[in-house]
Design an enzyme around this catalytic site. Structure first.
Site, PDB file in Angstrom:
ATOM      1  N   TYR A 279     -31.643 -42.729  54.434  1.00 17.94           N
ATOM      2  CA  TYR A 279     -32.812 -42.746  53.479  1.00 17.94           C
ATOM      3  C   TYR A 279     -32.729 -44.020  52.717  1.00 17.94           C
ATOM      4  CZ  TYR A 279     -34.648 -38.374  55.379  1.00 17.94           C
ATOM      5  OH  TYR A 279     -35.195 -37.528  56.168  1.00 17.94           O
ATOM      6  N   HIS A 436     -31.061 -34.291  50.865  1.00 16.88           N
ATOM      7  CA  HIS A 436     -30.706 -34.652  52.107  1.00 16.88           C
ATOM      8  C   HIS A 436     -29.355 -34.937  52.308  1.00 16.88           C
ATOM      9  CE1 HIS A 436     -34.587 -35.809  53.895  1.00 16.88           C
ATOM     10  NE2 HIS A 436     -34.906 -36.366  52.868  1.00 16.88           N
ATOM     11  N   ASP A 456     -20.009 -38.074  63.419  1.00 16.62           N
ATOM     12  CA  ASP A 456     -20.644 -37.348  62.334  1.00 16.62           C
ATOM     13  C   ASP A 456     -21.833 -37.082  63.022  1.00 16.62           C
ATOM     14  OD1 ASP A 456     -22.533 -36.614  60.232  1.00 16.62           O
ATOM     15  OD2 ASP A 456     -21.229 -37.576  58.801  1.00 16.62           O
TER      16      ASP A 456
END
Length: 754
Positions: A279, A436, A456
């Site tokens: 982001y 987020h 991840d």
């Protein structure tokens, strides 16, 4: 005397008129369009260089081809109805992107067909916009009009305002007045005063909203809109009952929202953006494009100096948050595969180069991107590349702090590079990362040559794929991807950190304990988490050791757990590839069952399990033609679980990735100690396995108390190393002394390894 008096009087009038003319000229320079991203001055500079700046010329020619094809196809402004990925959504995205490019072409090439295309498109939108209710798809907390969420409406306005600026002086005054009154001012009001829960908060969504309002305000010379964008809505413009996307009340005071607030709060002094790299990449375009416009239109703000130049630092931080292939580490919500080749990073690199110190390392990234922004910043980069000024961008080990003051944990990156061989370990000990954020304190991921070794999971979403929930987040993002079990960190009692409660998590962050990369052969990062589970402290230390007897560095992974009562603990490692071997017995079930019924466990199939029954367990797998082994110290009662993602997933939204979990049951205080290594290779052509066995025989816990934890590492070549960690004092100048098995060890600093 009269003659002298008349002379000075005439001179005074002349000077006064000259100053007045200079003032008028200065005012004209400000109001003359374009004056946001392109300026009259930069247009002349670019035109003088065209044909001599290869990467700029190439980008311009490609842009011309794209826009010419769109013009030939004709204007299409459909009534909005679709979610992301649907026809109307996609068409409106194409429209704003094409208009922005057409504006640039009009200025640089002088062909009126581009201005006509933009004008005709805007008149269609001006005809449609006043008739539009909010979007029919009721999925967003802030529905747009053209798109299903205000975020995309803001995208439209950010890009379209640039196109409008490029033709503003070309349009007749009556048309600009009509567009301002009918389309642009109502659009800005809709995104802000009519949708405060979207506009007046600190979030990447709001940044886009702030910038959209600010950009069109600059075009129209509307100071009220520009101030609204910079500082947020005033109190009397806000519904006191309005709530944001996370259930909390929206910011209700000027100074706590707006563009500057979104610069102050989410960015750390190092330029790390708390929501994560994915982001940050998305937000950098509005941050930087508005900053460029402000610098051109309102240079007195000195926006690139704001918060000690955090915007330029942010670009450097973001580039360092990538693997060897330039793909962003998927911390928090992050789609894998997103990289610095995306258009937003082309703009970011160019703007950072132009308004920063013109770092030649940025030119090497721009050279890989092989395109530039079509403005003064892109021109500067293109000239730098033409003159071969680029230098390699070397990603070094570094810590990036989190929090507006840099005091809310951070991300530690340990790196190794020798020629084309690279290794990167990323440990996360940040704040929550706003809405987020994922619930994964002290998690990590490991990369070799750009490939994930220990992964991840990232987000659960197919962006702009209409068939998958309209391109939006899937429910599994909350039920699995955000949960702690989806990450490589300790889970207590099969419950996610902070019980998956955003309100609690957002008030807490992990604490850095130690970060030291001064010795490239022994790099260490260490952090503590005291709030994820009340009454329990997690202390994780990760070390990258470059041993001269081994071809690659190995990782030492230590997690110390201190609790006030007995608990069950799980530590998963999410790997890729094919299992090769393990040194313990296990059973595989005939019928699969889930590992649990909540906190993400309901999405894991239990494929096998066995008891450690030894002081060490080894597990080897093959991926990308390389062998990997985890060697971990265990108790005989520890259970090793093989699991795979995909349970309770009827729409097949989740990847079917495997994990191995080290499970410790009903124990109060414990410690996990593991070695993770890359070793050897396999050639499918030669059908030869090289160095397929681990280089280690064991890792052994020697001492573990409040003050110290010590371990013996045994290599298969007979060598032994002693590792000692100070658990309570990280002072690099502190002198320590410890007796282990009748041998005294003396050292200075938080660790000993020899």
């Amino acid at each position: 005397m009269n003659y002298l008096y008349k002379f000075f009087l005439i001179l005074l009038v002349f000077v006064s008129c000259t100053k007045k003319n200079e003032s008028i000229q200065k005012e004209n320079d400000v109001t003359q369009h374009p004056n946001l991203i392109l300026t009259s001055k930069s247009v002349l500079e670019i035109k003088s260089q065209l044909g001599t700046i290869p990467v700029f010329d190439q980008t311009l020619n490609k842009t011309k081809e794209e826009v010419d094809a769109a013009i030939k196809k004709g204007i299409d402004v459909p009534i909005p109805k679709d979610m992301a990925g649907g026809y109307t959504h996609t068409q409106h995205k194409k429209n704003y992107a094409t208009m922005q490019k057409a504006g640039v072409l009009f200025q640089l090439l002088g062909d009126e067909k581009y201005a006509i295309y933009i004008r005709d498109m805007l008149l269609e939108y001006a005809k449609m916009f006043p008739t539009l209710p909010r979007h029919p798809q009721k999925r967003s907390y802030a529905r747009g009009k053209i798109f299903w969420q205000c975020l995309n409406d803001s995208n439209w306005l950010v890009f379209t305002s640039q196109a409008y600026d490029c033709i503003y002086s070309w349009l007749p005054k009556e048309q600009t007045e009509y567009l301002n009154k009918t389309l642009f001012k109502p659009f800005a009001d809709f995104l802000s005063v009519e949708t405060p829960q979207y506009f007046n908060r600190v979030h990447n969504h709001s940044t886009w909203g702030n910038v959209a309002v600010g950009m069109i305000g600059l075009v129209m010379d509307d100071e009220e809109l520009v101030n609204r964008a910079l500082y947020g809505l005033e109190n009397d413009n806000i519904d006191p009952k309005a709530k944001d996307n996370d259930g909390g009340f929206i910011k209700d005071k000027a100074g706590k929202a707006g563009f500057l607030a979104n610069l102050d709060s989410p960015f750390s002094p190092d330029g790390f953006y708390t929501e994560g790299p994915y982001y940050q990449r998305y937000a950098m375009y509005p941050f930087l494009i508005f900053a460029e416009a402000l610098q051109n239109k309102k240079p007195e703000l000195k926006i690139f100096e704001y918060k000690n130049g955090v915007l330029i630092k942010a670009v450097d931080a973001l580039l360092n948050l990538t693997d060897a292939d330039g793909e962003f580490f998927p911390l928090n919500d992050g789609q894998k595969g997103m990289s610095y080749y995306t258009s937003s990073l082309v703009s970011a690199v160019d703007i950072a180069y132009y308004y920063g110190t013109k770092k030649p390392e940025l030119l090497s990234i721009a050279k890989k991107q092989n395109k530039v922004q079509l403005d003064a910043t892109g021109l500067s980069v293109a000239i730098g590349l033409r003159e071969h000024k680029e230098k390699s961008f070397i990603k070094k080990s570094m810590e990036l702090t989190d929090g507006s003051r840099g005091d809310e944990g951070g991300v530690g990156i340990l790196r190794y590079q020798k020629e084309e061989e690279t290794l990167a370990l990323v440990m996360k000990y940040t704040g929550q990362g706003l809405s987020h954020g994922h619930y994964d304190k002290l998690s990590f991921s490991l990369y070799e040559n750009g490939n994930e070794v220990i992964q991840d999971y990232g987000l659960s979403r197919f962006v702009n794929v209409e068939q998958k929930n309209g391109g939006g987040y899937l429910k599994e993002n909350k039920t699995f991807a955000k949960q702690t079990i989806a990450h490589n960190t300790v889970i207590q009692n099969e419950t996610s950190h902070f019980k998956n409660n955003y309100a609690i998590a957002s008030k807490n962050h992990s604490e850095k304990y130690l970060f030291d990369v001064s010795n490239p052969d022994f790099q260490i990062v260490s952090a503590k988490e005291k709030n994820a589970y009340p009454g329990t402290e997690l202390h994780r230390t990760m070390i990258m050791v470059n041993d001269d007897k081994l071809s690659k560095p190995f990782i030492i992974d230590i997690t110390k757990v201190t609790a006030d009562k007995k608990n069950n603990y799980d530590l998963p490692y999410y790997y890729f590839g094919q299992i090769i071997s393990m040194n313990f017995k296990y059973q595989t079930p005939k019928t699969l069952s889930t590992l649990g019924d909540k906190s993400g466990y309901q999405h894991l199939w239990k494929e096998g399990a066995g008891m450690a029954n030894a002081e060490n367990v080894q597990f080897t797998w093959l991926d990308n033609k390389r062998f990997y082994t985890i060697t971990t110290a265990t108790n005989k009662e520890d259970e090793i679980v093989f699991a795979r993602i995909g349970a309770n997933d009827p729409e097949f939204n989740l990847r079917k990735d495997p994990t191995i979990i080290i499970r410790k049951k009903q124990i109060k205080n414990t410690i996990y100690a593991s070695i993770i290594e890359s070793h050897g290779s396999y050639s499918a052509v030669k059908e030869v396995a090289k160095n397929a066995y681990s280089n280690f025989s064991k890792i052994e816990k020697i001492i573990d108390d409040v003050n110290y934890s010590s371990f013996k590492i045994k290599f298969k070549d007979g060598r032994e190393k002693i590792l000692i960690l100070s658990n309570t004092d990280s002072n690099p100048k502190k002198e320590h002394s410890l007796n282990i098995n009748h041998k005294k060890y003396n050292w200075v600093g938080a660790y000993y390894y020899k």
